[in-house]
Design a protein around this motif. Structure first.
Motif, short mmCIF file in Angstrom:
data_model
loop_
_atom_site.label_atom_id
_atom_site.label_comp_id
_atom_site.label_asym_id
_atom_site.label_seq_id
_atom_site.Cartn_x
_atom_site.Cartn_y
_atom_site.Cartn_z
N GLN A 1 2.09 1.94 -3.40
CA GLN A 1 1.00 2.52 -4.21
C GLN A 1 0.79 4.00 -3.91
O GLN A 1 0.43 4.78 -4.78
CB GLN A 1 -0.31 1.77 -3.94
N LEU A 2 1.02 4.36 -2.65
CA LEU A 2 0.79 5.75 -2.24
C LEU A 2 1.97 6.66 -2.57
O LEU A 2 1.96 7.85 -2.25
CB LEU A 2 0.52 5.81 -0.73
N VAL B 1 0.84 -1.21 0.00
CA VAL B 1 0.00 0.00 0.00
C VAL B 1 0.88 1.25 0.00
O VAL B 1 0.61 2.22 -0.74
CB VAL B 1 -0.96 0.00 1.22
N LYS C 1 -3.39 13.32 -2.24
CA LYS C 1 -3.93 13.84 -3.52
C LYS C 1 -3.84 15.36 -3.57
O LYS C 1 -3.49 15.94 -4.58
CB LYS C 1 -5.41 13.43 -3.68
N HIS D 1 8.59 9.78 1.10
CA HIS D 1 7.63 9.93 -0.01
C HIS D 1 8.32 10.57 -1.22
O HIS D 1 9.19 11.42 -1.05
CB HIS D 1 6.43 10.78 0.42
N GLU E 1 -5.12 0.62 8.02
CA GLU E 1 -6.12 1.01 7.01
C GLU E 1 -6.59 2.44 7.24
O GLU E 1 -6.75 3.22 6.30
CB GLU E 1 -7.36 0.08 7.08
N PHE F 1 -3.88 4.75 6.09
CA PHE F 1 -3.78 4.77 4.63
C PHE F 1 -4.96 5.52 4.01
O PHE F 1 -4.81 6.23 3.02
CB PHE F 1 -3.71 3.34 4.07
N GLU F 2 -6.12 5.33 4.59
CA GLU F 2 -7.32 6.01 4.08
C GLU F 2 -7.12 7.52 4.15
O GLU F 2 -7.40 8.25 3.19
CB GLU F 2 -8.52 5.59 4.94
N LEU G 1 -4.20 9.10 4.30
CA LEU G 1 -3.10 9.50 3.41
C LEU G 1 -3.54 9.52 1.95
O LEU G 1 -3.16 10.41 1.19
CB LEU G 1 -1.91 8.54 3.58
N ARG G 2 -4.34 8.54 1.59
CA ARG G 2 -4.81 8.42 0.20
C ARG G 2 -5.49 9.73 -0.24
O ARG G 2 -5.20 10.27 -1.30
CB ARG G 2 -5.78 7.23 0.09
N ASN G 3 -6.35 10.24 0.62
CA ASN G 3 -7.04 11.50 0.30
C ASN G 3 -6.13 12.70 0.42
O ASN G 3 -6.08 13.56 -0.45
CB ASN G 3 -8.24 11.69 1.25
N TRP G 4 -5.40 12.73 1.54
CA TRP G 4 -4.60 13.92 1.83
C TRP G 4 -3.47 14.11 0.81
O TRP G 4 -3.20 15.21 0.36
CB TRP G 4 -4.04 13.80 3.25
#
Lengths: 354, 354
Positions: A281-282, A278, A351, A298, A340, A343-344, A346-349
């Motif tokens: 992917q991020l 994950v 972006k 990152h 999770e 990650f949830e 981070l996935r939004n932030w």
């Protein structure tokens, strides 16, 4: 005129890492185990006879030492226990790093090694890791007063092979080599089998990570009987009664339940391997970790910014404002659910940041 | 060719006192409390949330430090806690006894002072007690690197007056003076009020005797904020997480219940005063004790012989094979019942020896 202050030992104050304690927080900053200790530990806690609290504990900590000796198939006289591996390491520095030559350890490593060296006035030299954060054995083939490194290393999580470790030990017969295996139970190979061949090796482990007992302060080391006897001589002359009655009772139970131990460490390894996917992917990059944390950078967003954004969500990871690693986060592997949630977010932030 | 042994710190091994553990024994050899800790301690043990065991404890031990500060009416920044008073004293030796001049302590005193001095390579001089086992303040009015003594002294139990202690402190403004009050709660006067006048005073106490928690390993010291901050700097650079989760929870409860504390120490004092009368009747001589033990010699029968005879009955008292005190026994004040059993045996046995 004199002043009592002139006789005071001044050390650069070490500031312990943050220990936030908030309801609902996700605490992935100090490599604690997300699962409780073995059921036997909880049972021992409930069954503990409180009258024992008034009596001094056994200074030899025999019940715990014997359980560890049995588990690791060594003699009890090869095992030393202390108040967390920090206590064991401090005693080992005091006992074994007692020469005028500098001791050697990696430039990126457990942050306490240089603190102990300063405190005990031990000369030291920090040996740079290579560009992949790997220890280079040859760099340790020189005159020195002792060698110490973690395996896997912290905070990188990188493993050093047993063959490479053996080369370091073989090329340093005149000093004690300490392998700090705080995180070894999460997939790296232990150096314990090398004890049969090398009398200058000391292997240090802890109950704080894989055995889920950071709150109880138990560390230990295993070495040949002579090394352990020197260590005991120094320890008994420092504080004879370090392991309290409850620690002895609970710690012993943690060692006995091997099924639970393997099941829980297995679960953390599984979560770590999934988390690596994950993170990739991020947009994170990282060397392969064999510990219960991942040391990641990152591709585009600065680590410090991510650290602060997570912190605002009460998700705590570790950030080191230090040379070479100030764009990395050390993320403890928590439960799958905790990861999770992180990650949830981070996935939004992320972006919005890219 | 070199050898790793050359770099090892060698110390004269300290051998901890015997900790027999037999059913039915009468254990009067290590000055433990014969009564259990306060009821709140047992309640905290039963109510402890086992999930906390996986989490690092608060390194500042704030809950315990604050309870002690409140109890002794000082600021939390004046309180330092450790793994028994041995840990506190070891850290204090390391921090404050850091000069080339010898530190001073009595020739008959707590057996660990010279051990720490040897371990940390601190020069020291043992100052003889007078013929009544009393500390002579004037003997400490000379250049030195620090002063330490217990009050009441161990193993003699003799108290030094607050006025005499103040003279020692006033005449040593250039060094730290440590008053080790391990036994002060059994009737001696604490030096804590002197903290308002002297910034070079450190007062050390323990939970092992009067608070009936030898099994939990809790000691503390109180001094001015600057002294405590130096001590914390050294301590945090040695081992940040010493006080475990259970120790913090249980120790705090022990401090809170002052009624129980006073009742139990009062009971021990009462038993001691009665025991003094019986010992005198049995032919023992002793200086007045203000501790939870009596340091006694028999008029006609050698101490070692009495020690061995008691031991055969599974009654354990302490015998020191040391100059000046090798004809003395240190008898811990147990319950009235334990003391009666010992006296009953002695009453008969001594008849055959005289």
């Amino acid at each position: 005129m004199n002043d009592w202050r002139e006789n005071v030992r001044r050390v650069v104050p070490y500031v312990p890492g943050e220990q936030p304690d908030q309801a609902g927080m996700i605490k992935l900053n100090t490599n604690e185990n997300p699962y409780p200790p073995a059921p036997g530990v909880l049972k021992a806690l409930k069954q503990f006879d409180p009258d024992r609290l008034r009596l001094y504990p056994d200074p030899s900590a025999a019940v715990l030492v014997e359980a560890l000796a049995e588990y690791y198939r060594v003699k009890p006289s090869q095992v030393f226990v202390g108040v967390g591996s920090d206590d064991v390491l401090a005693m080992a520095f005091l006992t074994f790093f007692n020469s005028d030559r500098p001791i050697l350890f990696p430039d990126i490593t457990y942050s306490f090694y240089d603190v102990w060296a300063e405190e005990f006035r031990i000369p030291y030299r920090q040996v740079p890791l290579d560009e992949h954060f790997q220890i280079v054995p040859e760099d340790y083939f020189c005159e020195n007063g002792g060698v110490i490194f973690p395996n896997p290393n912290a905070p990188t999580g990188k493993e050093l092979s047993l063959a490479a470790i053996e080369r370091v030990i073989r090329n340093n017969p005149d000093v004690v080599v300490i392998v700090d295996e705080a995180y070894v139970d999460f997939g790296a190979e232990t150096s314990l089998p090398l004890l049969e061949k090398y009398e200058n090796l000391l292997v240090v482990q802890t109950f704080s990570k894989s055995r889920a007992m950071a709150g109880m302060r138990i560390g230990f080391c295993i070495g040949n009987e002579e090394l352990i006897s020197y260590l005991n001589d120094v320890k008994y002359s420092f504080n004879s009664y370090t392991m309290d009655q409850l620690t002895l009772a609970l710690g012993t139970e943690a060692v006995k339940d091997d099924d639970y131990f393997k099941k829980m460490t297995g679960r953390i390894i599984e979560t770590r391997e999934w988390a690596k996917k994950v993170l990739a992917q991020l947009g994170f990059v990282f060397e392969d970790s064999k510990a219960n944390f991942i040391f990641a950078s990152h591709r585009t967003v600065p680590a410090k910014k991510i650290y602060q954004a997570l912190r605002e969500q009460h998700i705590y990871v570790r950030y080191f404002e230090k040379p070479r690693i100030d764009n990395y986060l050390r993320i403890t592997v928590g439960t799958r659910e905790q990861m999770e949630k992180m990650f949830e977010f981070l996935r939004n932030w992320l972006k919005g940041e890219q």
